[in-house]
Design a protein around this motif. Structure first.
Motif, mmCIF file in Angstrom:
data_model
loop_
_atom_site.group_PDB
_atom_site.id
_atom_site.type_symbol
_atom_site.label_atom_id
_atom_site.label_comp_id
_atom_site.label_asym_id
_atom_site.label_seq_id
_atom_site.Cartn_x
_atom_site.Cartn_y
_atom_site.Cartn_z
ATOM 1 N N SER A 10 6.841 8.391 -13.246
ATOM 2 C CA SER A 10 7.186 7.685 -14.477
ATOM 3 C C SER A 10 6.678 6.247 -14.495
ATOM 4 O O SER A 10 6.677 5.594 -15.544
ATOM 5 N N MET A 11 6.236 5.755 -13.326
ATOM 6 C CA MET A 11 5.752 4.371 -13.233
ATOM 7 C C MET A 11 4.346 4.305 -12.645
ATOM 8 O O MET A 11 3.940 3.284 -12.091
ATOM 9 N N ARG A 12 3.583 5.375 -12.804
ATOM 10 C CA ARG A 12 2.257 5.412 -12.209
ATOM 11 C C ARG A 12 1.339 4.310 -12.731
ATOM 12 O O ARG A 12 0.369 3.918 -12.076
ATOM 13 N N ARG A 17 9.476 -6.735 -18.526
ATOM 14 C CA ARG A 17 9.228 -5.444 -19.192
ATOM 15 C C ARG A 17 10.294 -4.425 -18.798
ATOM 16 O O ARG A 17 10.818 -3.698 -19.653
ATOM 17 N N LEU A 18 10.651 -4.402 -17.512
ATOM 18 C CA LEU A 18 11.675 -3.462 -17.059
ATOM 19 C C LEU A 18 13.060 -3.846 -17.573
ATOM 20 O O LEU A 18 13.879 -2.972 -17.860
ATOM 21 N N ALA A 19 13.323 -5.141 -17.701
ATOM 22 C CA ALA A 19 14.604 -5.581 -18.266
ATOM 23 C C ALA A 19 14.732 -5.102 -19.705
ATOM 24 O O ALA A 19 15.797 -4.632 -20.138
ATOM 25 N N ARG A 46 8.525 10.507 -2.800
ATOM 26 C CA ARG A 46 8.391 9.609 -3.943
ATOM 27 C C ARG A 46 9.556 8.624 -4.000
ATOM 28 O O ARG A 46 10.713 8.979 -3.742
ATOM 29 N N LEU A 47 9.249 7.381 -4.324
ATOM 30 C CA LEU A 47 10.287 6.400 -4.575
ATOM 31 C C LEU A 47 10.908 6.649 -5.941
ATOM 32 O O LEU A 47 10.354 7.381 -6.762
ATOM 33 N N GLY A 97 0.818 -1.210 0.000
ATOM 34 C CA GLY A 97 0.000 0.000 0.000
ATOM 35 C C GLY A 97 0.851 1.260 0.000
ATOM 36 O O GLY A 97 0.568 2.219 -0.722
ATOM 37 N N ARG A 98 1.925 1.258 0.785
ATOM 38 C CA ARG A 98 2.816 2.412 0.826
ATOM 39 C C ARG A 98 3.572 2.569 -0.497
ATOM 40 O O ARG A 98 3.749 3.691 -0.994
ATOM 41 N N ILE A 99 4.024 1.468 -1.056
ATOM 42 C CA ILE A 99 4.747 1.545 -2.334
ATOM 43 C C ILE A 99 3.833 2.093 -3.422
ATOM 44 O O ILE A 99 4.248 2.934 -4.225
ATOM 45 N N ALA A 100 2.586 1.653 -3.448
ATOM 46 C CA ALA A 100 1.634 2.155 -4.446
ATOM 47 C C ALA A 100 1.426 3.660 -4.288
ATOM 48 O O ALA A 100 1.308 4.390 -5.283
ATOM 49 N N ALA A 101 1.392 4.129 -3.041
ATOM 50 C CA ALA A 101 1.181 5.558 -2.797
ATOM 51 C C ALA A 101 2.393 6.388 -3.178
ATOM 52 O O ALA A 101 2.250 7.574 -3.517
ATOM 53 N N LEU A 102 3.595 5.796 -3.149
ATOM 54 C CA LEU A 102 4.835 6.547 -3.357
ATOM 55 C C LEU A 102 5.507 6.245 -4.697
ATOM 56 O O LEU A 102 6.604 6.743 -4.951
ATOM 57 N N VAL A 103 4.860 5.470 -5.548
ATOM 58 C CA VAL A 103 5.475 5.085 -6.816
ATOM 59 C C VAL A 103 5.796 6.343 -7.641
ATOM 60 O O VAL A 103 5.038 7.316 -7.622
ATOM 61 N N PRO A 104 6.944 6.381 -8.318
ATOM 62 C CA PRO A 104 7.302 7.587 -9.077
ATOM 63 C C PRO A 104 6.333 7.838 -10.236
ATOM 64 O O PRO A 104 5.700 6.917 -10.754
#
Length: 261
Positions: free
Chosen positions: A46-48, A170-172, A109-110, A37-44
Motif C-alpha cells: 500500500s506504500m510502494r 501527507r500521512l497525517a 512485509r512491514l 535499504g531493508r525498509i525499502a525492500a520490505l515496505v508494504p
C-alpha cells in the motif's frame, strides 16, 4: 578560549581523534544505509510509492559512510572499532526507538504503522544530523580537506529532513496524525537522552586521546548536561514540529555521486 570551533579544530588536527571521529560517523551512516535499504525492500504494497525515496535515503547514507572513510584514507588512517557507548543508532534501538534490526532482518512485509514509526523516528534523528552538519559547515565549510564532503553531506541531510516533513504531513492528512505526534514525542524525548550520553562518551574518549585536564573535561561535560537540560525543558519541541518544506520532492531521483578525493 574554549569554543565549539576550537574544540572541533583540535579534534581535526589530531590523527588519533580524527580517526575516531570519522570511524564513529562512518559506522553510523553505513548502518543507516543498511536500515533504509531493508525498509525499502520490505515496505508494504500500500506504500510502494515510498520505496524509491527510502532507497535514495539509504544510498545517501551509504555515500556519507564512504566519504568519512575516504577522509581517513586520505590521511592514511584505517577505521577503528566504535566504542559501544558511542553507538548512537544501537543505543536508540535499545530504547525501543525506530524499527528493530531483528524485524528488518526478516523477509516479512512491514506494516503501514511500521512506516509511520520509521518516518517519525527519522524526522527526529535527521533534525539532529542537519543541525550538526550545519554547524560543521559553518566552521569548516572552506576547509581544504573537509569542506567539500561536509557541504555535500549537509545538503543531503537537509533533503532528508525535508522528505520526512513532507511524507509525515501527507500521512497525517491520511489519518495517521495522532500516531505521528505520539511517536514523534516519544522519539524526541528518548533521542535527547541518547544524544547526551553519546556526547559525554565521545568527549571522554577525545579527552583521553588529547590528554585534556580534568578541569577542561568537567567544563565540557557541564556544557553537555546544560544542553540536555535545555532540550528536556522544551528544546525538544523543535524536533517534533511539522511544516511543508521549501524543498518539495527532495528525494526524487537518484543520489548524487560522491566527490573524488
Amino acid at each position: 578560549m574554549l569554543s565549539a570551533r576550537s574544540l572541533f579544530q583540535e579534534i581535526v588536527d589530531s590523527d588519533d581523534t580524527f580517526q575516531l571521529f570519522c570511524s564513529i560517523a562512518a559506522s553510523g551512516e553505513t548502518q543507516g544505509g543498511w536500515e533504509n535499504g531493508r525498509i525499502a525492500a520490505l515496505v508494504p504494497e500500500s506504500m510502494r510509492d515510498l520505496a524509491p525515496r527510502i532507497t535514495r535515503h539509504g544510498a545517501d547514507e551509504d555515500k556519507h559512510g564512504r566519504l568519512f572513510n575516504a577522509l581517513l584514507k586520505k590521511r592514511q588512517l584505517d577505521p577503528v572499532p566504535v566504542p559501544p557507548e558511542t553507538d548512537y543508532t544501537m543505543l536508540l534501538e535499545q530504547r525501543g526507538i525506530g524499527l528493530a534490526h531483528e524485524k528488518l532482518r526478516r523477509d516479512e512485509r512491514l506494516t503501514e504503522h511500521d512506516i509511520v514509526v520509521y518516518l517519525s523516528h527519522s524526522r527526529v534523528t535527521e533534525q539532529r544530523a542537519a543541525d550538526q552538519m550545519e554547524m560543521l559547515v559553518r566552521y569548516f565549510g572552506d576547509h581544504p580537506e573537509l569542506g567539500k564532503p561536509i557541504r555535500m553531506i549537509c545538503d543531503d541531510e537537509e533533503n532528508h529532513l525535508a522528505y520526512c516533513h513532507e511524507e509525515l504531513l501527507r500521512l497525517a492528512a491520511a489519518g495517521h496524525g495522532r500516531t505521528i505526534q505520539r511517536v514523534l514525542r516519544e522519539s524526541a524525548l528518548a533521542e535527547i537522552k541518547v544524544h547526551r550520553d553519546v556526547s559525554l562518551a565521545v568527549m571522554a574518549h577525545m579527552g583521553h586521546l588529547l590528554r585534556w585536564s580534568k578541569a577542561r573535561s568537567a567544563v565540557l561535560a557541564a556544557g553537555i548536561h546544560a544542553m540536555y537540560a535545555y532540550e528536556r525543558l522544551g528544546g525538544w519541541r523543535r524536533m517534533v514540529s511539522l511544516r511543508m518544506p521549501e524543498r518539495r520532492g527532495a528525494l526524487d531521483g537518484p543520489a548524487a555521486a560522491a566527490p573524488a578525493f
